[in-house]
Design an enzyme around this catalytic site. Sequence first.
Site, PDB file in Angstrom:
ATOM      1  N   LYS A  43       0.815  -1.205   0.000  1.00 17.54           N
ATOM      2  CA  LYS A  43       0.000   0.000   0.000  1.00 17.54           C
ATOM      3  C   LYS A  43       0.858   1.269   0.000  1.00 17.54           C
ATOM      4  CE  LYS A  43      -1.218   1.230   3.864  1.00 17.54           C
ATOM      5  NZ  LYS A  43      -1.432   2.270   4.849  1.00 17.54           N
ATOM      6  N   THR A  44       1.816   1.306   0.913  1.00 18.88           N
ATOM      7  CA  THR A  44       2.673   2.490   1.016  1.00 18.88           C
ATOM      8  C   THR A  44       3.479   2.677  -0.253  1.00 18.88           C
ATOM      9  OG1 THR A  44       2.872   1.959   3.342  1.00 18.88           O
ATOM     10  CG2 THR A  44       4.354   3.637   2.491  1.00 18.88           C
ATOM     11  N   ASP A  50      -4.047   8.436   2.441  1.00 14.74           N
ATOM     12  CA  ASP A  50      -3.632   7.146   3.007  1.00 14.74           C
ATOM     13  C   ASP A  50      -4.648   6.720   4.066  1.00 14.74           C
ATOM     14  OD1 ASP A  50      -2.074   4.973   3.517  1.00 14.74           O
ATOM     15  OD2 ASP A  50      -0.596   6.045   4.738  1.00 14.74           O
ATOM     16  N   GLU A  51      -4.759   5.427   4.327  1.00 21.82           N
ATOM     17  CA  GLU A  51      -5.643   4.921   5.390  1.00 21.82           C
ATOM     18  C   GLU A  51      -7.045   5.508   5.289  1.00 21.82           C
ATOM     19  OE1 GLU A  51      -4.563   2.569   7.218  1.00 21.82           O
ATOM     20  OE2 GLU A  51      -2.467   2.903   7.793  1.00 21.82           O
ATOM     21  N   GLN A  68      -9.210  -3.038   7.941  1.00 21.55           N
ATOM     22  CA  GLN A  68      -8.274  -2.519   8.927  1.00 21.55           C
ATOM     23  C   GLN A  68      -8.763  -1.222   9.554  1.00 21.55           C
ATOM     24  OE1 GLN A  68      -3.943  -3.043   8.021  1.00 21.55           O
ATOM     25  NE2 GLN A  68      -4.721  -3.575   6.000  1.00 21.55           N
ATOM     26  N   ARG A 112       0.191  -8.845  10.985  1.00 19.42           N
ATOM     27  CA  ARG A 112       1.506  -8.215  11.179  1.00 19.42           C
ATOM     28  C   ARG A 112       2.624  -9.244  11.097  1.00 19.42           C
ATOM     29  NH1 ARG A 112       0.279  -4.208   9.319  1.00 19.42           N
ATOM     30  NH2 ARG A 112      -1.669  -5.300   8.953  1.00 19.42           N
TER      31      ARG A 112
END
Length: 742
Positions: free
Chosen positions: A34-35, A218-219, A249, A611
């Site tokens: 994603k980043t 983002d997010e 998330q 994670r």
Amino acid sequence: MTDVLLDDLNPQQLKAVTAPDGQVLVLAGPGSGKTRVLTRRLAYLIERQGVSPYDIIAVTFTNKAAREMESRVTYMLQRELEGLWLGTFHAMCARLLRREANYLPYKSNFVIFDADDQVSLVKRALHDLNIDDKTHRPTGVHAAISNAKNELQLPDDMPRRTYRDEVVARVYKRYQELLVTNNAVDFDDLLLLAARLLEEHPGVAEKYARRFRHVLVDEFQDTNLAQYTLLKHLAGYHKNIFVVGDEDQSIYRWRGADYRNVQRFEQDYPGCTKILLEQNYRSTQNVLDAARQVIDQNRNRTPKHLFTTRGAGNKLVQFVGVDDIAEAAFVVDTVQQYLSSGKASANDFAVMYRTNAQSRIVEEAFIHAQIPYRLIGAQKFYGRREVKDMIAFLRLVENPADEVSLLRVVGVPPRGIGEKSILALQQSAFRAGISAGEVLLDLGRHGQDSPYWQEIGRSAALLADFGTLLNEWQSARDQVSLVSLFDRIISDTGYEPYINDQSDEGNDRWENIQELRRLAYDFQEKGLTEFLQNLALVSDQDTIPSATEQEGAARPQGAVTLLTLHAAKGLEFGQVFIIGLDEGLLPHSRSRDDPEEMAEERRLFYVGMTRAKNQLYLLRSERRSSFGTWEYSEPSRFLDDIDEYLIINQGKRSTSRRDTRLEDMRWSTTTVSPSRRTTYAAPAEKETKYKAGMRVRNASWGEGVVLESKVDPDGEETVDVHFESVGFKRLLASLAKLEIVS
DNA sequence: TCGCCAAGACTTTTT
DNA sequence: GTCTTGGCGA
């Protein structure tokens, strides 16, 4: 010809990065890059599409994410991004509001109130309105106000269906007046005021909308209504908006986040391009499968099929401790085994939990084992009294109208100014229609000639002394550097001897002041206003070093990370322990009656699970201490959702409290040598307990054959075993709990 | 006005 | 069990 910008992207990522103008919704599963997509998109726009950084705004939720994005793009393009607006929602809103302060009842140097300030201001409002703060607890009222703000409601917009609503609305109104007199805004105001400013002043909205040809977010699943509205306005002209997120998330519902903004986006922009990122580059397939079994129980989401090319990997390990100490002991023993076999370093591990309160027992266990750990969050630094004091002094210099800060430090260190004097000061200020800080400054400047001297009476001289200091600091502010100002305040107030009594805690407090001073050093050029804003908008979250920072030589062995599941979002670790998988804890008891809340608990667990790169440990304990008594619980319902074939059950272990107390006693002796680590070790005989050829059994790996066993000078026995299940393992006999079969 | 001591609350997550 | 708050005495 290689293309560093695009070559290593998978087809979906490539499609996202190079998407044409318009609206793009990228739904990115955990670990799907994603980043990377976001940073490449930014670089692509600038480098390939010739978009000036000046025409772009990119918003994130944490400072850390913003920093990372900036440094990656800067590195990739080898140039500074002049004019780019990149930062957290809150920071971008603050920037906007300071620029447009003339549309607001604030001066452009307004200060930002943190959570504590907000609660004390609510207290003040309750007091002003003669409302009992026992029946209407300040934190509760504040939460209600905060929710209203996230929904873009002003006091008059609030529903008043119950008496409670009525009270909240009245307090909200008073609270807001107080903020204005303090020339202060709170966290929620940053968003609310910015969104409403654009809503109510089309001219202003258009100015920014025309400027920002591209909006990147983002997010996105964590946006609330205020943020969504803001984005809509910012992208209102060019309508080029690129958002990245994952409904699964979304874990900030309690802060107003609404993952349905993802669906709202699709409705508001029917022509948008929707891209799913499903290839996971982080975890093994077993971890992904288990995580999927958990999250698939949720509804109202875009189903995703995460896959990896990394192979199945290890099964998940489940462990049930008899109590929370046994649970922590399992974590520490397991880490210890990895470390002594050299298969991992401490910073490959993370221990995650639902509530901060759970960290303590784990911490103690790590201390006993002498394994370094790092605790994230829980208001470690900025919540410290001495740090808050110093910030309050600085805020007062910046903005004398800040009465919350004034009240905090007017008697710090004690200088004879108490309740009576403060009351006289406030009354005097009220009569004159100015802030208490201004009265104080005037007293300092003119002493007995001040118009306020007489009416304040006896304590006027003491107040004037403090006023003089404040005046001096204000002129110092313009003449000397930030750090010099900092030092002035400390020496003028005699703050060092006040907090540092030479005890361990005293030294600790002084250390914190020094740390704050170091932070101030980074703002020598930017100045006080920026420094204060930064302090208000950074969190302890932002102190988590990113993966690249961790690899630096600064921490050769590293440390195990202890953090809440919330804090874990966006991070990854080789081995992850999720503890406290009990009904009532995860899911938390407060979520029991609300399906939406329950769904969020599930997402929280999902975030934690995903994670893990290589190994996931799921732990619970049958009872844990709370307040002094035992509390018993059932296994978390989420555990039922994971198929048995994905889990190895390690059964129970009873590390009793007596053992730990024994440990305590040993550790409290004066000398601590590394070899003491081996307190569990078998009696110091040279003879090894295990011999080559023996058949042994271990709870985790089943049966195996001992290949070799050695005792080192400390009496520590190391056993090499070939297990049928996992192959070669090097174990510490003291920790591995090997059972001799034959 | 300040510092000490006792009672009470507290534990969901935080920009 | 621990931290914070409030009351009381010096």
